[in-house]
Design an enzyme around this catalytic site. Structure first.
Site, PDB file in Angstrom:
ATOM      1  N   GLY A   8       0.709  -1.259   0.060  1.00 33.76           N
ATOM      2  CA  GLY A   8       0.022  -0.069   0.023  1.00 33.76           C
ATOM      3  C   GLY A   8       0.780   1.300  -0.026  1.00 33.76           C
ATOM      4  O   GLY A   8       0.294   2.189   0.788  1.00 33.76           O
ATOM      5  N   ARG A  11       0.044   5.457  -1.825  1.00 35.55           N
ATOM      6  CA  ARG A  11      -0.381   6.705  -1.516  1.00 35.55           C
ATOM      7  C   ARG A  11      -0.355   6.591   0.106  1.00 35.55           C
ATOM      8  O   ARG A  11       0.094   5.930   0.784  1.00 35.55           O
ATOM      9  CB  ARG A  11      -1.813   7.088  -1.743  1.00 35.55           C
ATOM     10  CG  ARG A  11      -2.751   6.022  -2.327  1.00 35.55           C
ATOM     11  CD  ARG A  11      -3.999   6.332  -2.711  1.00 35.55           C
ATOM     12  NE  ARG A  11      -4.858   5.307  -2.872  1.00 35.55           N
ATOM     13  CZ  ARG A  11      -5.749   5.147  -1.734  1.00 35.55           C
ATOM     14  NH1 ARG A  11      -6.275   5.890  -1.090  1.00 35.55           N
ATOM     15  NH2 ARG A  11      -6.607   3.842  -1.755  1.00 35.55           N
ATOM     16  N   TYR A 151     -13.120  -3.299  11.317  1.00 26.32           N
ATOM     17  CA  TYR A 151     -11.974  -2.618  11.249  1.00 26.32           C
ATOM     18  C   TYR A 151     -11.375  -2.880  12.448  1.00 26.32           C
ATOM     19  O   TYR A 151     -10.257  -3.170  12.685  1.00 26.32           O
ATOM     20  CB  TYR A 151     -12.112  -1.086  10.771  1.00 26.32           C
ATOM     21  CG  TYR A 151     -10.772  -0.464  10.687  1.00 26.32           C
ATOM     22  CD1 TYR A 151      -9.787  -0.638   9.474  1.00 26.32           C
ATOM     23  CD2 TYR A 151     -10.398   0.520  11.572  1.00 26.32           C
ATOM     24  CE1 TYR A 151      -8.928   0.012   9.418  1.00 26.32           C
ATOM     25  CE2 TYR A 151      -9.075   1.326  11.728  1.00 26.32           C
ATOM     26  CZ  TYR A 151      -8.387   0.917  10.289  1.00 26.32           C
ATOM     27  OH  TYR A 151      -6.990   1.798  10.088  1.00 26.32           O
ATOM     28  N   LYS A 155      -7.790  -4.803  13.195  1.00 26.13           N
ATOM     29  CA  LYS A 155      -6.658  -4.221  13.794  1.00 26.13           C
ATOM     30  C   LYS A 155      -6.137  -4.862  15.038  1.00 26.13           C
ATOM     31  O   LYS A 155      -4.935  -4.931  15.294  1.00 26.13           O
ATOM     32  CB  LYS A 155      -6.752  -2.565  13.656  1.00 26.13           C
ATOM     33  CG  LYS A 155      -6.967  -2.257  12.271  1.00 26.13           C
ATOM     34  CD  LYS A 155      -5.651  -2.072  11.548  1.00 26.13           C
ATOM     35  CE  LYS A 155      -5.650  -1.478  10.110  1.00 26.13           C
ATOM     36  NZ  LYS A 155      -4.196  -1.803   9.224  1.00 26.13           N
TER      37      LYS A 155
HETATM   38  P1  NAP Z   1      -4.939   5.226   2.204  1.00 27.80           P
HETATM   39  O1  NAP Z   1      -4.535   6.540   2.099  1.00 27.80           O
HETATM   40  O2  NAP Z   1      -6.217   4.917   2.035  1.00 27.80           O
HETATM   41  O3  NAP Z   1      -3.912   4.087   1.184  1.00 27.80           O
HETATM   42  C1  NAP Z   1      -4.145   2.945   1.116  1.00 27.80           C
HETATM   43  C2  NAP Z   1      -3.431   2.103   0.817  1.00 27.80           C
HETATM   44  O4  NAP Z   1      -3.631   0.700   1.047  1.00 27.80           O
HETATM   45  C3  NAP Z   1      -3.311   2.300  -0.761  1.00 27.80           C
HETATM   46  O5  NAP Z   1      -1.843   2.160  -1.269  1.00 27.80           O
HETATM   47  C4  NAP Z   1      -3.897   1.153  -1.462  1.00 27.80           C
HETATM   48  O6  NAP Z   1      -3.470   0.864  -2.740  1.00 27.80           O
HETATM   49  C5  NAP Z   1      -3.686   0.166  -0.508  1.00 27.80           C
HETATM   50  N1  NAP Z   1      -4.821  -1.005  -0.375  1.00 27.80           N
HETATM   51  C6  NAP Z   1      -6.096  -0.862   0.024  1.00 27.80           C
HETATM   52  N2  NAP Z   1      -6.622  -1.993  -0.286  1.00 27.80           N
HETATM   53  C7  NAP Z   1      -5.942  -3.027  -0.997  1.00 27.80           C
HETATM   54  C8  NAP Z   1      -5.809  -4.081  -1.518  1.00 27.80           C
HETATM   55  N3  NAP Z   1      -7.118  -5.037  -1.571  1.00 27.80           N
HETATM   56  N4  NAP Z   1      -4.850  -4.797  -2.079  1.00 27.80           N
HETATM   57  C9  NAP Z   1      -3.660  -4.043  -2.118  1.00 27.80           C
HETATM   58  N5  NAP Z   1      -3.492  -2.866  -1.581  1.00 27.80           N
HETATM   59  C10 NAP Z   1      -4.836  -2.463  -1.154  1.00 27.80           C
HETATM   60  O7  NAP Z   1      -4.574   5.010   3.571  1.00 27.80           O
HETATM   61  P2  NAP Z   1      -3.497   5.140   4.682  1.00 27.80           P
HETATM   62  O8  NAP Z   1      -4.312   6.116   5.366  1.00 27.80           O
HETATM   63  O9  NAP Z   1      -2.345   5.563   4.120  1.00 27.80           O
HETATM   64  O10 NAP Z   1      -3.474   3.839   5.650  1.00 27.80           O
HETATM   65  C11 NAP Z   1      -2.462   3.068   5.658  1.00 27.80           C
HETATM   66  C12 NAP Z   1      -2.410   2.086   6.792  1.00 27.80           C
HETATM   67  O11 NAP Z   1      -2.582   2.921   8.087  1.00 27.80           O
HETATM   68  C13 NAP Z   1      -3.632   1.158   6.706  1.00 27.80           C
HETATM   69  O12 NAP Z   1      -3.247  -0.177   7.110  1.00 27.80           O
HETATM   70  C14 NAP Z   1      -4.669   1.916   7.689  1.00 27.80           C
HETATM   71  O13 NAP Z   1      -5.507   0.943   8.240  1.00 27.80           O
HETATM   72  C15 NAP Z   1      -3.582   2.472   8.685  1.00 27.80           C
HETATM   73  N6  NAP Z   1      -4.098   3.537   9.661  1.00 27.80           N
HETATM   74  C16 NAP Z   1      -4.501   4.640   9.105  1.00 27.80           C
HETATM   75  C17 NAP Z   1      -5.067   5.822   9.781  1.00 27.80           C
HETATM   76  C18 NAP Z   1      -5.413   7.156   9.369  1.00 27.80           C
HETATM   77  O14 NAP Z   1      -6.105   7.777  10.244  1.00 27.80           O
HETATM   78  N7  NAP Z   1      -5.199   7.262   8.111  1.00 27.80           N
HETATM   79  C19 NAP Z   1      -5.189   5.600  11.264  1.00 27.80           C
HETATM   80  C20 NAP Z   1      -4.724   4.236  11.720  1.00 27.80           C
HETATM   81  C21 NAP Z   1      -4.189   3.215  10.992  1.00 27.80           C
HETATM   82  P3  NAP Z   1      -4.038   1.365  -4.269  1.00 27.80           P
HETATM   83  O15 NAP Z   1      -4.727   2.913  -3.995  1.00 27.80           O
HETATM   84  O16 NAP Z   1      -2.938   1.176  -5.147  1.00 27.80           O
HETATM   85  O17 NAP Z   1      -5.559   0.472  -4.486  1.00 27.80           O
END
Ligand code: NAP
Length: 243
Positions: A8, A11, A151, A155
């Site tokens: 992932g 982005r 979710y 997690k």
């Molecule tokens: P994001 O901007 O929505 O990016 C999600 C990434 O995951 C993208 O690169 C996407 O790839 C990839 N992805 C989603 N579904 C997929 C699948 N089926 N197969 C392969 N790749 C997949 O999310 P983020 O905020 O950076 O989050 C990254 C991590 O941090 C996640 O595990 C999330 O749960 C965790 N997190 C985020 C937050 C927050 O507030 N943002 C808080 C706590 C934890 P494509 O775009 O190429 O499809």
């Protein structure tokens, strides 16, 4: 030269991790699923800065695709020193409205994916008696979030998985840790209205939301030799929102 595979990484937090690992001199494998253009643009940027970088596509909820992704990176780089399981999806929905298929997709993408990737990298790491895995959890996996039961469960599973795997792989010289972000401004927060975001900010002791770079710095630290005696831990990067 050390190598890292970040899932992932097209982005958000994953892309920030790719940039930070590149700055630290790693060879970086940028995994993406649908955002091919973003992944290729990031890869070009890293190469322009003198880093060795490649892209690899896979749906992380598909076990065979994840195994193929790991094998491809191993072929290209010769080995994977660090695996960052970052790919994930969020889902805000009343528990009573959550369908079986939404539950399955949320668990498959956030939790089973971590199992598939760790299983694929572990044998070579065990053979080399070295390696490091960092799994991206969430503070909701620690405390639970209303309207995010699937979710939060996924997690929480990542946290339990990481602790157990750290115990099992520690004697093989492999460290496994989780980073547990708070609220980080990425596409994942797109579903939240301005008022909700402002309220979360107000509740946070450091009075601000996290940036992808805040999380990336913690991930790079856990992968580094500075964290050489740290395994099985959950590093909360949340501005104090949960303490
Ligand atoms: P994001 O901007 O929505 O990016 C999600 C990434 O995951 C993208 O690169 C996407 O790839 C990839 N992805 C989603 N579904 C997929 C699948 N089926 N197969 C392969 N790749 C997949 O999310 P983020 O905020 O950076 O989050 C990254 C991590 O941090 C996640 O595990 C999330 O749960 C965790 N997190 C985020 C937050 C927050 O507030 N943002 C808080 C706590 C934890 P494509 O775009 O190429 O499809």
């Amino acid at each position: 030269m050390r190598t890292v595979l970040i899932t992932g990484a097209s982005r958000g937090i994953g892309a920030a991790c790719a940039r930070d690992f590149a700055r630290e001199g790693y060879r970086v494998a940028i995994h993406y699923n649908k955002s091919e253009k973003k992944a290729l643009a990031l890869c070009d940027d890293l190469i322009a800065c003198g880093c060795e970088a490649i892209t690899v596509q896979a749906d992380v909820s598909d076990s065979a695709a994840v195994t193929a992704m790991v094998r491809y990176v191993e072929e290209q780089f010769g080995k994977i020193d660090v695996l960052v399981n970052n790919a994930g999806i969020a889902m805000q929905k009343l528990f009573t409205d959550t369908s079986d298929s939404e539950w399955d997709t949320t668990l498959a993408t956030n939790l089973s994916a971590v199992f598939y990737a760790c299983k694929a990298v572990a044998p070579a790491m065990i053979r080399r008696h070295s390696g490091c895995i960092v799994n991206i959890a969430s503070m909701w996996g620690e405390v639970g979030a209303s309207c995010e039961v699937a979710y939060s469960a996924a997690k929480a599973g990542v946290i339990g998985f990481s602790k157990a795997l750290a115990k099992e792989l520690g004697p093989s010289g492999i460290r496994v840790n989780s980073v547990s972000p708070g609220v980080v401004m990425t596409d994942m927060m797109a579903g939240f209205c301005e008022e909700d975001v402002a309220a979360l900010k107000e509740e946070t002791p450091l009075c601000k939301l996290g940036s992808p770079e805040d999380i990336a710095r913690a991930v790079v630290f856990l992968a580094s030799e500075n964290a050489g005696y740290i395994t099985g831990q959950i590093l909360g990067v949340n501005g104090g929102l949960i303490i």
